[in-house]
Design an enzyme around this catalytic site. Structure first.
Site, PDB file in Angstrom:
ATOM      1  N   GLU A  24      -5.341  -2.220   6.166  1.00  0.00           N
ATOM      2  CA  GLU A  24      -4.124  -2.651   5.490  1.00  0.00           C
ATOM      3  C   GLU A  24      -2.926  -1.975   6.140  1.00  0.00           C
ATOM      4  O   GLU A  24      -3.050  -0.877   6.656  1.00  0.00           O
ATOM      5  CB  GLU A  24      -4.175  -2.248   4.016  1.00  0.00           C
ATOM      6  CG  GLU A  24      -5.399  -2.789   3.297  1.00  0.00           C
ATOM      7  CD  GLU A  24      -5.596  -2.135   1.933  1.00  0.00           C
ATOM      8  OE1 GLU A  24      -4.731  -1.336   1.508  1.00  0.00           O
ATOM      9  OE2 GLU A  24      -6.623  -2.411   1.317  1.00  0.00           O
ATOM     10  N   ASP A  37      -1.405  -1.034  -7.207  1.00  0.00           N
ATOM     11  CA  ASP A  37      -0.178  -1.703  -6.772  1.00  0.00           C
ATOM     12  C   ASP A  37       0.813  -1.786  -7.934  1.00  0.00           C
ATOM     13  O   ASP A  37       1.994  -1.491  -7.778  1.00  0.00           O
ATOM     14  CB  ASP A  37      -0.473  -3.128  -6.293  1.00  0.00           C
ATOM     15  CG  ASP A  37      -1.227  -3.161  -4.975  1.00  0.00           C
ATOM     16  OD1 ASP A  37      -1.228  -2.159  -4.250  1.00  0.00           O
ATOM     17  OD2 ASP A  37      -1.806  -4.224  -4.685  1.00  0.00           O
TER      18      ASP A  37
HETATM   19 ZN   LIG Z   1      -2.398  -4.050  -2.793  1.00  0.00          ZN
END
Ligand SMILES: [Zn+2]
Length: 124
Positions: free
Chosen positions: A26, A85
């Site tokens: 990521e 998140d």
């Molecule tokens: Zn995420």
């Protein structure tokens, strides 16, 4: 209340490239806004936001005033925010882009700090 996100087309294409380059990892970055349009990304080292509070603390301090959002990629086809998140979004405020695999222009979703999806306007 924020309902739309405006992003420069070149930046969006660059973010998609970054997501592909980092795959299967990521990437994460901060988005810098000028005149109401996101124009630049500052890449954050170490990958995903919110995974550790250390990462969060390190990166919350030096932010400049033009940074109004974040972007990160998901190496799977889940374009919705994870619980981490959402925690990070709520702390940060602003708007947040998630780019999920396979990283086409249709795989970019924007959220406000509460995790509500926002419209994206691509500005040529
Ligand atoms: Zn995420």
């Amino acid at each position: 209340m924020i309902e739309r996100v405006r992003i420069r087309e070149e930046l969006l294409e660059y973010l998609l490239e970054l997501a592909r380059d980092f795959y299967p990892n990521e990437f994460a970055g901060f988005l810098r806004e000028k005149g109401g349009v996101f124009e630049e990304v500052l890449i954050a080292p170490g990958g995903h936001f919110g995974r550790t509070s250390a990462f969060f603390n390190t990166w919350m301090l030096p932010l400049d005033e033009e940074i109004k959002g974040t972007v990160h990629s998901h190496p799977d086809h889940v374009c919705s925010p994870s619980p981490q998140d959402l925690w990070f979004f709520s702390k940060f405020g602003g708007v947040h882009l998630i780019i999920c695999y396979p990283y086409s222009a249709a795989d970019v979703v924007a959220y406000d700090s509460e995790g509500n999806p926002l419209e994206i306007d691509v500005v040529p």
